[in-house]
Design an enzyme around this catalytic site. Structure first.
Site, PDB file in Angstrom:
ATOM      1  N   ARG A 105      -1.662 -14.354   5.113  1.00  0.00           N
ATOM      2  CA  ARG A 105      -2.390 -13.975   6.257  1.00  0.00           C
ATOM      3  C   ARG A 105      -1.775 -14.009   8.008  1.00  0.00           C
ATOM      4  NH1 ARG A 105      -6.347 -10.343   4.324  1.00  0.00           N
ATOM      5  NH2 ARG A 105      -7.496 -10.974   6.300  1.00  0.00           N
TER       6      ARG A 105
ATOM      7  N   GLU B 266     -10.298 -10.323  -7.154  1.00  0.00           N
ATOM      8  CA  GLU B 266      -8.518  -9.338  -7.298  1.00  0.00           C
ATOM      9  C   GLU B 266      -8.061  -9.581  -8.187  1.00  0.00           C
ATOM     10  OE1 GLU B 266      -9.570  -8.790  -2.399  1.00  0.00           O
ATOM     11  OE2 GLU B 266      -8.082  -9.663  -2.881  1.00  0.00           O
TER      12      GLU B 266
ATOM     13  N   ASN C 219      -2.002  -0.477   7.211  1.00  0.00           N
ATOM     14  CA  ASN C 219      -1.068  -1.375   7.776  1.00  0.00           C
ATOM     15  C   ASN C 219      -0.204  -2.281   6.051  1.00  0.00           C
ATOM     16  OD1 ASN C 219      -3.354  -1.967   6.346  1.00  0.00           O
ATOM     17  ND2 ASN C 219      -4.696  -3.287   7.876  1.00  0.00           N
TER      18      ASN C 219
ATOM     19  N   LYS D  98       1.018  -1.279  -0.134  1.00  0.00           N
ATOM     20  CA  LYS D  98       0.135   0.003   0.007  1.00  0.00           C
ATOM     21  C   LYS D  98       0.648   0.956  -0.036  1.00  0.00           C
ATOM     22  CE  LYS D  98      -3.859  -2.169   2.484  1.00  0.00           C
ATOM     23  NZ  LYS D  98      -5.000  -1.846   3.675  1.00  0.00           N
TER      24      LYS D  98
ATOM     25  N   TYR E 115     -12.428  -2.101  -2.900  1.00  0.00           N
ATOM     26  CA  TYR E 115     -13.241  -2.385  -0.997  1.00  0.00           C
ATOM     27  C   TYR E 115     -14.529  -2.480  -1.450  1.00  0.00           C
ATOM     28  CZ  TYR E 115      -8.696  -1.910   0.678  1.00  0.00           C
ATOM     29  OH  TYR E 115      -7.046  -2.256   1.107  1.00  0.00           O
TER      30      TYR E 115
ATOM     31  N   HIS F 104      -1.622  -5.244   1.568  1.00  0.00           N
ATOM     32  CA  HIS F 104      -3.082  -5.730   1.663  1.00  0.00           C
ATOM     33  C   HIS F 104      -2.629  -7.663   0.626  1.00  0.00           C
ATOM     34  CE1 HIS F 104      -7.449  -7.181  -0.593  1.00  0.00           C
ATOM     35  NE2 HIS F 104      -6.119  -7.626  -1.196  1.00  0.00           N
TER      36      HIS F 104
HETATM   37  N1  UDP Z   1      -9.605  -1.255   7.854  1.00  0.00           N
HETATM   38  C1  UDP Z   1      -9.350   0.256   8.318  1.00  0.00           C
HETATM   39  N2  UDP Z   1     -10.411  -0.657  10.033  1.00  0.00           N
HETATM   40  C2  UDP Z   1     -11.361  -0.773   9.524  1.00  0.00           C
HETATM   41  C3  UDP Z   1     -11.442  -1.986   9.565  1.00  0.00           C
HETATM   42  C4  UDP Z   1     -10.769  -2.013   7.985  1.00  0.00           C
HETATM   43  O1  UDP Z   1      -9.092   0.838   8.601  1.00  0.00           O
HETATM   44  O2  UDP Z   1     -11.662  -0.957  11.138  1.00  0.00           O
HETATM   45  C5  UDP Z   1      -9.188  -0.914   6.363  1.00  0.00           C
HETATM   46  C6  UDP Z   1      -7.225  -1.912   6.324  1.00  0.00           C
HETATM   47  O3  UDP Z   1      -6.807  -0.429   6.056  1.00  0.00           O
HETATM   48  C7  UDP Z   1      -8.281  -3.014   5.952  1.00  0.00           C
HETATM   49  C8  UDP Z   1      -8.390  -2.858   4.793  1.00  0.00           C
HETATM   50  O4  UDP Z   1      -9.945  -1.109   5.077  1.00  0.00           O
HETATM   51  O5  UDP Z   1      -6.194  -3.237   5.358  1.00  0.00           O
HETATM   52  C9  UDP Z   1      -9.762  -3.675   4.468  1.00  0.00           C
HETATM   53  O6  UDP Z   1     -10.302  -4.501   5.517  1.00  0.00           O
HETATM   54  P1  UDP Z   1     -10.298  -5.888   5.728  1.00  0.00           P
HETATM   55  O7  UDP Z   1     -11.532  -5.927   6.700  1.00  0.00           O
HETATM   56  O8  UDP Z   1     -10.521  -6.369   4.854  1.00  0.00           O
HETATM   57  O9  UDP Z   1      -9.197  -6.576   6.687  1.00  0.00           O
HETATM   58  P2  UDP Z   1      -7.634  -6.956   5.605  1.00  0.00           P
HETATM   59  O10 UDP Z   1      -8.172  -8.042   4.884  1.00  0.00           O
HETATM   60  O11 UDP Z   1      -7.287  -5.818   5.111  1.00  0.00           O
HETATM   61  O12 UDP Z   1      -7.390  -7.487   6.676  1.00  0.00           O
HETATM   62 MG    MG Z   2      -9.806  -8.129   3.317  1.00  0.00          MG
END
Ligand code: UDP
Ligand code: MG
Length: 171
Positions: A94, A139, A125, A11, A51, A128
């Site tokens: 993951r 994706e 974070n 990112k 997203y 992705h």
């Molecule tokens: N995100 C956030 N706050 C939240 C949940 C998600 O800022 O409460 C952002 C974060 O950058 C995350 C992305 O949205 O990586 C996608 O969310 P997801 O639940 O898919 O998490 P991931 O699969 O990236 O762990």
């Molecule tokens: Mg996700």
């Protein structure tokens, strides 16, 4: 064990903070192989499609700005996109990535080591990665064209556009 592929994005915060090398180094320990890679300036449309499941959440607009790198200015509005392949690639990735919230992530995971929460509450974070094989397929097909990937992973079809043959995903 299943041979899987997934989408991994470094990112804009990962690029800006020069974390590309560190992240790729941690991923290389998983013995996966890279079958697609490119640098992308993320459009609003691509960000929204990527997203789409989070539409309606309070942080959605900030999340779109974040993945587009808007908050960092012109030089940093880009991401690196990869398709990795390997045995159990998704769960292994993951695990080294760590959970979504960087403050809850294992401190030696990528997100635990390098992530932060912004003053607006967005989880920056740095990485992705697709969370299951269905999401990975959606994706990868969203971010990559068939000819940008060096292996045949999903069905394709040939279509004619303006008298020229094009290879596209057979959705
Ligand atoms: N995100 C956030 N706050 C939240 C949940 C998600 O800022 O409460 C952002 C974060 O950058 C995350 C992305 O949205 O990586 C996608 O969310 P997801 O639940 O898919 O998490 P991931 O699969 O990236 O762990
Ligand atoms: Mg996700």
């Amino acid at each position: 064990m299943a041979n899987e592929q997934l989408l991994i994005l470094i990112k804009p915060d990962g690029i800006r903070r020069s974390l590309t090398g560190n992240i790729l180094d941690k991923l290389s320990q998983l013995r996966m192989t890279i079958i697609g890679a490119k640098v992308v300036k993320v459009s609003r449309e691509l960000a929204e499609m990527h997203y789409y499941q989070l539409k309606g959440r309070p942080f959605f607009d900030e999340l779109l700005d974040y993945i587009q790198g808007k908050i960092y200015g012109e030089s940093w509005n880009k991401i690196l996109a990869f398709v990795y392949q390997g045995e159990d690639a998704i769960s292994k990735t993951r695990k080294v990535t760590g959970v979504t919230n960087p403050e809850e992530a294992d401190p030696i995971s990528i997100r635990g080591a390098y992530g932060r929460i912004t003053t607006k509450g967005v989880y920056e974070n740095v990485i992705h990665c697709s969370s299951d094989s269905l999401e990975a397929e959606r994706e990868i097909k969203l971010w990559f064209k068939p000819q940008e990937i060096v292996k045949d992973i999903y069905a394709i079809k040939r279509i004619i556009v303006d008298k020229e043959e094009k290879v596209v995903w057979d959705l």
